[in-house]
Design an enzyme around this catalytic site. Sequence first.
Site, PDB file in Angstrom:
ATOM      1  NE  ARG A   1      57.924  18.743   8.971  1.00 29.33           N
ATOM      2  CZ  ARG A   1      58.815  19.734   9.109  1.00 29.33           C
ATOM      3  NH1 ARG A   1      59.486  20.151   8.032  1.00 29.33           N
ATOM      4  NH2 ARG A   1      59.036  20.287  10.278  1.00 29.33           N
TER       5      ARG A   1
ATOM      6  CE  LYS B   1      49.949  24.119   0.099  1.00 29.53           C
ATOM      7  NZ  LYS B   1      48.601  23.610  -0.223  1.00 29.53           N
TER       8      LYS B   1
ATOM      9  CG  HIS C   1      57.642  11.302  11.107  1.00 27.67           C
ATOM     10  ND1 HIS C   1      57.593  12.405  10.284  1.00 27.67           N
ATOM     11  CD2 HIS C   1      57.828  11.785  12.364  1.00 27.67           C
ATOM     12  CE1 HIS C   1      57.722  13.502  11.004  1.00 27.67           C
ATOM     13  NE2 HIS C   1      57.870  13.162  12.257  1.00 27.67           N
TER      14      HIS C   1
ATOM     15  NE  ARG D   1      60.763  15.314  10.567  1.00 29.91           N
ATOM     16  CZ  ARG D   1      61.241  16.485  10.172  1.00 29.91           C
ATOM     17  NH1 ARG D   1      61.990  16.560   9.089  1.00 29.91           N
ATOM     18  NH2 ARG D   1      60.983  17.583  10.858  1.00 29.91           N
TER      19      ARG D   1
ATOM     20  CG  HIS E   1      61.792  20.439  14.609  1.00 22.90           C
ATOM     21  ND1 HIS E   1      62.485  19.549  15.401  1.00 22.90           N
ATOM     22  CD2 HIS E   1      60.957  19.672  13.847  1.00 22.90           C
ATOM     23  CE1 HIS E   1      62.104  18.315  15.139  1.00 22.90           C
ATOM     24  NE2 HIS E   1      61.172  18.374  14.201  1.00 22.90           N
TER      25      HIS E   1
ATOM     26  CE1 TYR F   1      64.090  12.530  16.724  1.00 24.04           C
ATOM     27  CE2 TYR F   1      63.873  14.913  16.713  1.00 24.04           C
ATOM     28  CZ  TYR F   1      63.582  13.691  16.166  1.00 24.04           C
ATOM     29  OH  TYR F   1      62.770  13.608  15.057  1.00 24.04           O
TER      30      TYR F   1
END
Length: 318
Positions: free
Chosen positions: A162, A190, A260, A263, A286, A295
């Site tokens: 990320r 976080k 992203h 990613r 995740h 996906y």
Amino acid sequence: MKKSNIPIIKHIPDFLDYCEVEKGLADRTQENYQHYLQKFVSWLKKTKKETLLPHELTAEDIWAYRLYLSRYTNEKGRPLKKVTQNYYLIALRALLSYFTAKDIDSLPADKIALPKADRAEKTVKFLNLEQIERLLLAPNTKMSQGLRDRAILESLFSTGLRIAELVALNREQFTNIKDKKDLELGIIGKGSHPRTVYFSERALSWIKKYLDTRKDKDKALFIHYRVREDAEARLTARSIERIVKKYAILAGVPIFTTPHTLRHSMATDLLTQGVDLRTIQEFLGHRNIVTTQIYTHVTNKRLRDVHRQYHSGKNLKE
């Protein structure tokens, strides 16, 4: 449960502090909550309910707010997509969950149902390998800044990090990589699931080349080259976004390309090579496999194409 005599609007700053301190959510998540709750605040003021207390919020109010979101149009006359409406409702649900956690009497969060988003809105945007290659080759690596940017692009595609996780990387995490062909790093972001990320030999080689040009002592891995002595040298998330956008334009790849997107592209590449969803879930960090299932459109399309090519029945006699 206790009834609060403080209006809902005035609880929002405490809710955002709660997200940071007790929930450990990323700064970007808190900013998103603040942004999406502003729409609810605007609606309360528009309907003259800015003094509404938590226990006074009713299911009818929620329904009226959902209608407001459904019928809302911006200055160009465009309505909110269903997925965007969901973001506003998710933020409000989080606020109601906060009330429950703090024993403040209010409507339960599960009373806010989310509308189903259109299938077209759920489509994951990613680059194919030919587009990825053009993007990675776009920086001028004869310059220090180009080396840094190449290392950033390679790292994003190699790891699926990320953007906040990439920004948080420190130089010391890469001090002993001289003779390594790859690298495993533990990441605890976080609000994200702790995981191991893997830097490929290719990505690591560009990080090595980039670090060889560094003469400063700043602890951040990726830094600005034009910065005042008293300013923060670490690149921000916004700076990374600008870098990716710059090279997307230079490489002639789709304009939707963001960090992203890389990613998504990493996950899509793994899936098309047969890696299962559970493994992809671990790579991406995740918490829930449901998130990774966005996906499956890739594998579903691939299976359909394979079926059409190899099992269409075209070789059977009539």
